[in-house]
Design a protein around this motif. Structure first.
Motif, PDB file in Angstrom:
ATOM      1  N   MET A   1       0.839  -1.178   0.000  1.00  0.00           N
ATOM      2  CA  MET A   1       0.000   0.000   0.000  1.00  0.00           C
ATOM      3  C   MET A   1       0.888   1.245   0.000  1.00  0.00           C
ATOM      4  SD  MET A   1      -2.791   0.981   2.862  1.00  0.00           S
ATOM      5  CE  MET A   1      -3.856   2.358   2.642  1.00  0.00           C
ATOM      6  N   SER A   2       0.533   2.220  -0.809  1.00  0.00           N
ATOM      7  CA  SER A   2       1.329   3.451  -0.855  1.00  0.00           C
ATOM      8  C   SER A   2       0.727   4.491   0.077  1.00  0.00           C
ATOM      9  CB  SER A   2       1.387   3.984  -2.284  1.00  0.00           C
ATOM     10  OG  SER A   2       0.089   4.267  -2.745  1.00  0.00           O
ATOM     11  N   ALA A   3       1.529   5.500   0.370  1.00  0.00           N
ATOM     12  CA  ALA A   3       1.087   6.573   1.265  1.00  0.00           C
ATOM     13  C   ALA A   3      -0.043   7.353   0.622  1.00  0.00           C
ATOM     14  CB  ALA A   3       2.260   7.498   1.568  1.00  0.00           C
ATOM     15  N   PRO A   4      -0.902   7.945   1.451  1.00  0.00           N
ATOM     16  CA  PRO A   4      -1.978   8.781   0.910  1.00  0.00           C
ATOM     17  C   PRO A   4      -1.406   9.953   0.119  1.00  0.00           C
ATOM     18  CG  PRO A   4      -2.255   8.413   3.271  1.00  0.00           C
ATOM     19  CD  PRO A   4      -0.913   7.877   2.899  1.00  0.00           C
ATOM     20  N   ASP A   5      -2.131  10.391  -0.871  1.00  0.00           N
ATOM     21  CA  ASP A   5      -1.740  11.545  -1.676  1.00  0.00           C
ATOM     22  C   ASP A   5      -1.838  12.780  -0.785  1.00  0.00           C
ATOM     23  OD1 ASP A   5      -1.510  13.684  -3.399  1.00  0.00           O
ATOM     24  OD2 ASP A   5      -2.917  12.884  -4.878  1.00  0.00           O
ATOM     25  N   LEU A   6      -0.702  13.440  -0.574  1.00  0.00           N
ATOM     26  CA  LEU A   6      -0.632  14.594   0.319  1.00  0.00           C
ATOM     27  C   LEU A   6      -1.628  15.681  -0.068  1.00  0.00           C
ATOM     28  CD1 LEU A   6       0.787  15.768   2.781  1.00  0.00           C
ATOM     29  CD2 LEU A   6       2.557  16.651   1.267  1.00  0.00           C
ATOM     30  N   SER A   7      -1.933  15.807  -1.346  1.00  0.00           N
ATOM     31  CA  SER A   7      -2.863  16.856  -1.786  1.00  0.00           C
ATOM     32  C   SER A   7      -4.283  16.609  -1.284  1.00  0.00           C
ATOM     33  CB  SER A   7      -2.850  16.986  -3.309  1.00  0.00           C
ATOM     34  OG  SER A   7      -3.390  15.825  -3.913  1.00  0.00           O
ATOM     35  N   HIS A   8      -4.579  15.383  -0.854  1.00  0.00           N
ATOM     36  CA  HIS A   8      -5.916  15.051  -0.345  1.00  0.00           C
ATOM     37  C   HIS A   8      -5.968  14.994   1.182  1.00  0.00           C
ATOM     38  CE1 HIS A   8      -7.349  14.319  -4.348  1.00  0.00           C
ATOM     39  NE2 HIS A   8      -6.413  13.405  -4.563  1.00  0.00           N
ATOM     40  N   VAL A   9      -4.846  15.297   1.820  1.00  0.00           N
ATOM     41  CA  VAL A   9      -4.785  15.241   3.281  1.00  0.00           C
ATOM     42  C   VAL A   9      -4.895  16.653   3.832  1.00  0.00           C
ATOM     43  CG1 VAL A   9      -3.376  14.582   5.264  1.00  0.00           C
ATOM     44  CG2 VAL A   9      -3.372  13.160   3.208  1.00  0.00           C
ATOM     45  N   THR A  10      -5.933  16.879   4.629  1.00  0.00           N
ATOM     46  CA  THR A  10      -6.149  18.186   5.242  1.00  0.00           C
ATOM     47  C   THR A  10      -6.441  18.008   6.727  1.00  0.00           C
ATOM     48  OG1 THR A  10      -8.520  18.123   4.764  1.00  0.00           O
ATOM     49  CG2 THR A  10      -7.098  19.155   3.097  1.00  0.00           C
ATOM     50  N   VAL A  11      -6.345  19.090   7.461  1.00  0.00           N
ATOM     51  CA  VAL A  11      -6.725  19.050   8.870  1.00  0.00           C
ATOM     52  C   VAL A  11      -8.172  18.555   8.942  1.00  0.00           C
ATOM     53  CG1 VAL A  11      -7.180  20.462  10.916  1.00  0.00           C
ATOM     54  CG2 VAL A  11      -5.108  20.855   9.544  1.00  0.00           C
ATOM     55  N   GLY A  12      -8.386  17.580   9.799  1.00  0.00           N
ATOM     56  CA  GLY A  12      -9.714  16.992   9.941  1.00  0.00           C
ATOM     57  C   GLY A  12      -9.895  15.689   9.179  1.00  0.00           C
ATOM     58  N   THR A  13      -8.944  15.340   8.303  1.00  0.00           N
ATOM     59  CA  THR A  13      -9.032  14.061   7.598  1.00  0.00           C
ATOM     60  C   THR A  13      -9.054  12.932   8.615  1.00  0.00           C
ATOM     61  OG1 THR A  13      -7.868  14.881   5.635  1.00  0.00           O
ATOM     62  CG2 THR A  13      -7.871  12.499   5.980  1.00  0.00           C
ATOM     63  N   ARG A  14     -10.039  12.043   8.491  1.00  0.00           N
ATOM     64  CA  ARG A  14     -10.158  10.905   9.402  1.00  0.00           C
ATOM     65  C   ARG A  14      -9.521   9.678   8.780  1.00  0.00           C
ATOM     66  NH1 ARG A  14     -11.849  11.287  13.520  1.00  0.00           N
ATOM     67  NH2 ARG A  14     -13.526  10.786  14.807  1.00  0.00           N
ATOM     68  N   LEU A  15      -8.734   8.984   9.576  1.00  0.00           N
ATOM     69  CA  LEU A  15      -8.141   7.722   9.146  1.00  0.00           C
ATOM     70  C   LEU A  15      -9.164   6.612   9.351  1.00  0.00           C
ATOM     71  CD1 LEU A  15      -5.723   9.638   9.709  1.00  0.00           C
ATOM     72  CD2 LEU A  15      -4.457   7.630  10.443  1.00  0.00           C
ATOM     73  N   PRO A  16      -9.105   5.562   8.537  1.00  0.00           N
ATOM     74  CA  PRO A  16     -10.004   4.427   8.776  1.00  0.00           C
ATOM     75  C   PRO A  16      -9.754   3.848  10.169  1.00  0.00           C
ATOM     76  CG  PRO A  16      -8.914   4.220   6.649  1.00  0.00           C
ATOM     77  CD  PRO A  16      -8.250   5.365   7.372  1.00  0.00           C
ATOM     78  N   SER A  17     -10.825   3.507  10.863  1.00  0.00           N
ATOM     79  CA  SER A  17     -10.664   2.964  12.213  1.00  0.00           C
ATOM     80  C   SER A  17     -10.120   1.543  12.154  1.00  0.00           C
ATOM     81  CB  SER A  17     -11.988   3.003  12.971  1.00  0.00           C
ATOM     82  OG  SER A  17     -12.915   2.138  12.372  1.00  0.00           O
TER      83      SER A  17
END
Length: 141
Positions: A1-17
């Motif tokens: 699995m690759s890292a999330p695309d930084l452009s889609h990561v913002t404050v408040g982004t929830r990680l899968p539980s």
């Protein structure tokens, strides 16, 4: 699995539980791997003697399991730059086939260039078992 695309990561982004289950067998196996054979992690007698509410999971087992919510999201544990937790409540593990369930979650608290700070939530039953849990990961390509 690759890292999330930084452009889609913002404050408040929830990680899968992530949900994990600890049983007494889990604790015995962890004791063997860690060489932490403190009897409060397998004996109700000793847990009672020191005033605990029952046999409790190893703090490092709980801490390591909590970080999995982050490492599974980033895809590579080497991306973790720092990790901190404060133990707030013990994780009591009953002597039955069910054990106890822990639910871990994470929310992006800050994004500074490619460094992302994640607040980690750890709940066992209705109890928050970790406080001030934070990980910083590097999402640079």
């Amino acid at each position: 699995m690759s890292a999330p695309d930084l452009s889609h990561v913002t404050v408040g982004t929830r990680l899968p539980s992530l949900t994990v289950r600890f049983t007494r067998e889990t604790l015995v196996r962890y004791a063997g791997a860690s060489t932490d054979f403190n009897p409060i992690h397998y004996s109700s007698f000793y847990a009672d003697q020191v005033g605990l509410p029952g046999v409790i999971a190893h703090g490092m087992l709980t801490m390591g399991s909590a970080l999995r919510v982050v490492t599974e999201w980033v895809g590579d544990p080497a991306r973790v730059r720092s990790y901190f937790v404060r133990f707030t409540k013990p994780v009591v593990v009953p002597d039955d086939a069910e054990g106890t369930e822990l639910v871990f979650g994470g929310v992006v608290e800050a994004v500074d260039d490619a460094l992302v700070t994640i607040v980690i939530e750890a709940v066992s039953g209705d109890l928050k078992v970790l406080g001030a849990a934070r990980a910083v990961v590097d999402l640079a390509p």
